[in-house]
Write an enzyme that holds these catalytic residues in place. Structure first.
Site, mmCIF file in Angstrom:
data_model
loop_
_atom_site.group_PDB
_atom_site.id
_atom_site.type_symbol
_atom_site.label_atom_id
_atom_site.label_comp_id
_atom_site.label_asym_id
_atom_site.label_seq_id
_atom_site.Cartn_x
_atom_site.Cartn_y
_atom_site.Cartn_z
ATOM 1 N N THR A 178 0.887 -1.158 0.000
ATOM 2 C CA THR A 178 0.000 0.000 0.000
ATOM 3 C C THR A 178 0.920 1.200 0.000
ATOM 4 O O THR A 178 2.097 1.071 0.321
ATOM 5 C CB THR A 178 -0.823 0.025 1.316
ATOM 6 O OG1 THR A 178 -1.758 -1.055 1.306
ATOM 7 C CG2 THR A 178 -1.603 1.306 1.524
ATOM 8 N N THR A 185 -4.235 1.466 -2.511
ATOM 9 C CA THR A 185 -3.735 0.087 -2.555
ATOM 10 C C THR A 185 -4.545 -0.770 -3.530
ATOM 11 O O THR A 185 -5.700 -0.439 -3.844
ATOM 12 C CB THR A 185 -3.850 -0.555 -1.156
ATOM 13 O OG1 THR A 185 -3.190 -1.821 -1.139
ATOM 14 C CG2 THR A 185 -5.283 -0.767 -0.733
ATOM 15 N N ARG A 221 -13.674 -8.238 -1.155
ATOM 16 C CA ARG A 221 -13.052 -7.976 0.162
ATOM 17 C C ARG A 221 -12.506 -6.539 0.187
ATOM 18 O O ARG A 221 -11.878 -6.071 -0.726
ATOM 19 C CB ARG A 221 -11.918 -8.970 0.405
ATOM 20 C CG ARG A 221 -11.134 -8.749 1.705
ATOM 21 C CD ARG A 221 -9.881 -7.921 1.473
ATOM 22 N NE ARG A 221 -9.002 -7.861 2.644
ATOM 23 C CZ ARG A 221 -7.951 -7.047 2.722
ATOM 24 N NH1 ARG A 221 -7.657 -6.243 1.744
ATOM 25 N NH2 ARG A 221 -7.205 -7.053 3.797
ATOM 26 N N GLY A 250 -10.213 -3.894 2.530
ATOM 27 C CA GLY A 250 -9.274 -3.847 3.642
ATOM 28 C C GLY A 250 -9.421 -2.575 4.451
ATOM 29 O O GLY A 250 -10.489 -1.939 4.470
ATOM 30 N N ASP A 251 -8.351 -2.207 5.127
ATOM 31 C CA ASP A 251 -8.357 -1.017 5.975
ATOM 32 C C ASP A 251 -8.194 0.277 5.170
ATOM 33 O O ASP A 251 -8.656 1.341 5.598
ATOM 34 C CB ASP A 251 -7.209 -1.107 6.994
ATOM 35 C CG ASP A 251 -5.852 -1.238 6.316
ATOM 36 O OD1 ASP A 251 -5.746 -2.015 5.328
ATOM 37 O OD2 ASP A 251 -4.893 -0.574 6.743
ATOM 38 N N GLY A 278 -4.698 -5.686 6.700
ATOM 39 C CA GLY A 278 -5.737 -4.695 6.944
ATOM 40 C C GLY A 278 -6.725 -5.092 8.015
ATOM 41 O O GLY A 278 -7.260 -4.242 8.738
HETATM 42 N N1 ASP Z 1 -3.579 -2.921 4.092
HETATM 43 C C1 ASP Z 1 -3.900 -3.426 2.789
HETATM 44 C C2 ASP Z 1 -5.105 -4.299 2.881
HETATM 45 O O1 ASP Z 1 -5.250 -5.021 3.843
HETATM 46 C C3 ASP Z 1 -2.825 -4.210 2.140
HETATM 47 C C4 ASP Z 1 -1.431 -3.851 2.464
HETATM 48 O O2 ASP Z 1 -1.122 -2.774 2.890
HETATM 49 O O3 ASP Z 1 -0.567 -4.681 2.286
HETATM 50 O O4 ASP Z 1 -5.863 -4.297 1.954
#
Ligand code: ASP
Length: 346
Positions: free
Chosen positions: A193, A211, A221, A223-224, A247
């Protein structure tokens, strides 16, 4: 999972010295003017931050600066974790997540599971500036982008397609499906990210997180990264924080909000980032249960910076890069668990 994991408190002083790296923890001081920061070290830092710094140093708009810097990784097909060229979901489709937040208004915008648009952070900015919504996802986000003139393109590069194909052909067990009663997330899942945080000459703060998310994720899905308070948070009185890595852990700790609130309560950005890593370790029942990595970066309103990860990455400290009136610098953060096996992108 393995006995090599050792909890260590503060590793700021550990590790090889890298040119240009500074780890002097800035005490609160007066903002010396604009600052722009990204969650990458020397390899990406300079090329990501240059267009943003060009804008900020000429008194341009803070949001333009962080957007242009974030667009660098989004548009670069070589980066397989952000924007165009990002690794796809388990069906081979690239789905992007991004968020933006602007301190002076406390406004924010985000898109998630967005397909076909190379620069999701620019769409998130339009959500913030041209709607009264905060999150727009999936087909709705793509339609919204099209209405604003974005082109829908194939985001799956040959490089990413081949990596995905090899994952699929080898029937990898590194996926997100748990058989009943087996909760076994795997280390070394491909992730990545970028967070870009900035302060302008008037001390206003803003940030972006963008990201392609967890590689080979279950379609849909999220993520954060697109969730305000998780992958990104900005408070104009305090500063900003952004996260990368697993995430789900950042989501269930409201990670970036947690870090900014720690800073509000007096912690330095570095201490606040470490506090989040510790919190994640604690809610998982201790270091022995940590089979993932997260990294958090923070920028204090005074221009001080912080960076910490749960684990090291192939024996290296986590890093960020920033550009201020003192020039371009790479900052070496700390990690809380020693584990040389982790090849975590971030
Ligand atoms: N945080 C991101 C997610 O979970 C992925 C990452 O930063 O590696 O989608």
């Amino acid at each position: 999972m393995n006995s090599r994991r050792k909890f260590i408190k503060n590793l700021t002083a550990v590790g090889a010295t890298v040119p240009l790296v500074t780890n002097i923890q800035a005490k609160p001081k007066k903002n010396k003017g604009p600052v722009i920061l990204c969650s990458r070290g020397e390899v990406w830092g300079e090329k990501v931050l240059r267009p943003g710094w060009d804008i900020l140093s000429k008194n341009g708009k803070l949001l333009d600066a962080i957007e242009k810097s974030s667009n660098v990784t989004e548009l670069d097909p070589e980066d397989t974790s952000v924007g165009y060229g990002g690794l796809p979901n388990e069906h081979g489709v690239v789905q992007l997540d991004a968020s933006i937040m602007y301190g002076p208004t406390h406004n924010c915008g985000s898109v998630a599971a967005l397909e076909g648009i190379k620069t999701p952070c620019s769409v998130a900015r339009l959500v913030m500036e041209r709607t009264d919504h905060i999150h727009i996802v999936g087909k709705g986000a793509q339609n919204f982008a099209k209405l604003h003139g974005f082109k829908v393109e194939n985001l799956l590069t040959d490089k990413a397609r081949k990596i995905w194909l090899s994952w699929k052909e080898n029937l990898s067990s590194k996926d997100d499906w748990f058989p009943p009663a087996d909760n076994n997330y795997d280390d070394n899942r491909t992730t990545g990210t970028i967070n870009v945080l900035g302060i302008d000459a008037d001390s206003n703060v803003a940030g972006i997180t963008t990201t392609s998310g967890l590689a080979y994720k279950i379609p849909g899905r999220i993520g954060d990264s697109p969730i305000i308070g998780a992958g990104l948070y900005v408070d104009n009185e305090v500063g900003a924080a952004g996260a990368t890595g697993r995430g789900e852990e950042i989501l269930r700790t409201c990670g970036s909000f947690f870090v900014v609130e720690q800073m509000r309560n007096g912690k330095s950005p570095q201490e606040a980032c470490e506090a989040l890593c510790q919190r994640i370790i604690d809610i998982n029942g201790g270091t022995k249960n940590i089979n993932f990595n997260d990294k958090i970066v923070a920028l204090g309103k005074d221009g001080s910076v912080g960076c910490a990860s749960i684990k090291e990455r192939k024996g290296n400290n986590p890093k960020l890069a920033y550009w201020s009136n003192d020039g371009f610098k790479v900052y070496k953060g700390t990690y809380l668990i020693e584990d040389k096996s982790v090849d975590y992108v971030g």
